[in-house]
Design an enzyme around this catalytic site. Structure first.
Site, PDB file in Angstrom:
ATOM      1  CE  LYS A  83      -4.251   0.568   2.616  1.00  0.00           C
ATOM      2  NZ  LYS A  83      -4.643   0.439   4.163  1.00  0.00           N
TER       3      LYS A  83
HETATM    4  C1  E4P Z   1      -8.073   1.684   4.281  1.00  0.00           C
HETATM    5  O1  E4P Z   1      -7.520   0.449   3.757  1.00  0.00           O
HETATM    6  C2  E4P Z   1      -8.002   2.322   5.396  1.00  0.00           C
HETATM    7  O2  E4P Z   1      -7.145   1.200   6.327  1.00  0.00           O
HETATM    8  C3  E4P Z   1      -9.122   2.434   6.300  1.00  0.00           C
HETATM    9  O3  E4P Z   1     -10.262   2.276   5.532  1.00  0.00           O
HETATM   10  C4  E4P Z   1      -9.286   3.938   6.879  1.00  0.00           C
HETATM   11  O4  E4P Z   1     -10.354   3.981   7.393  1.00  0.00           O
HETATM   12  P1  E4P Z   1     -10.702   5.160   8.833  1.00  0.00           P
HETATM   13  O5  E4P Z   1     -11.246   6.347   7.865  1.00  0.00           O
HETATM   14  O6  E4P Z   1     -11.882   4.665   9.355  1.00  0.00           O
HETATM   15  O7  E4P Z   1      -9.305   5.562   9.306  1.00  0.00           O
END
Ligand code: E4P
Length: 217
Positions: A83
């Site tokens: 990522k």
């Molecule tokens: C996605 O890969 C992220 O880890 C995640 O969905 C972030 O979500 P949040 O806005 O609840 O932290």
């Protein structure tokens, strides 16, 4: 639509994997920091449990550092998806890692042009953050619709991974819009199971059955 759980918690992954509903996992530095311990070991165990794509995020901010960290993360397990954040450096890293044969998830997508640019450099996934857009007073799911349209027109192979999901309505809308994947916290997945009429209905069936059995003796 595939279902990923957004967590760094092995127990949550195990519980959902046992139900047979889980296709993959997304993690991020905040989620893994919350767990403590050896993140490499946690990622390895998560990969062995889900046996599907597991996103693990780099923390470097320059392309060379992201590539180095990305290769290191990918060495943990064949299921790791690297990522990278949506930045110019992130796109450079995505391009290099993709040409090495790695799969990359470009995260922190907040506009259709960002998603389009990430797809152009070969991202396997783009992650629009719908909940964080809702948090600032816009409608996050509108972004998903725009990205799905753009990718359909351009015939990109990049998958739309709906992230920052806060409730089951996000899940339903993602499925209706044709997103490829939704990643949700375990609590939201739990909410997707629940309906009071199911509980009431089951209770009534069991009571009626019990009454009939008692009347027979
Ligand atoms: C996605 O890969 C992220 O880890 C995640 O969905 C972030 O979500 P949040 O806005 O609840 O932290």
């Amino acid at each position: 639509m595939k279902l990923f759980v957004d967590t760094g918690n092995l127990k949550e992954v195990e519980t959902l994997a046992q139900l047979g509903i889980l296709d993959g996992v997304t993690t991020n530095p905040s989620l893994l920091a919350k767990e403590g311990g050896d993140y490499r070991q946690i990622l390895k165990q998560i990969c062995q449990t889900v046996k599907g794509p597991v996103s693990a995020e780099v923390v470097a901010t320059d392309a060379a550092g992201m590539v180095r960290e990305g290769r290191d993360l990918a060495a943990i397990d064949e299921h790791i998806i690297i990522k990278v954040p949506f930045t110019k450096e992130g796109l450079k890293a995505c391009r290099t890692l993709t040409s090495d044969g790695h799969r990359v998830n470009v995260t922190l997508i907040f506009s259709p042009t960002q998603a389009w640019l990430a797809a152009k450099v070969g991202a396997a996934y783009v992650s629009p953050f719908v909940g964080r857009l809702d948090d600032v007073g816009t409608t996050g799911m509108h972004l998903v619709r725009e990205i799905v349209d753009i990718f359909d027109n351009a015939d990109f192979a990049t998958e739309v991974l709906v992230a920052s999901v806060r409730n089951p309505i996000h899940v339903v809308e993602a499925a209706r819009m044709g997103a490829d994947v939704v990643t949700a916290p375990a609590a939201v997945i739990e909410q997707c199971f629940r309906h009071p009429l199911t509980d009431i209905g089951l209770e009534r069936f069991l009571k009626d059955w019990e009454k009939a059995q008692a009347a027979r003796v």
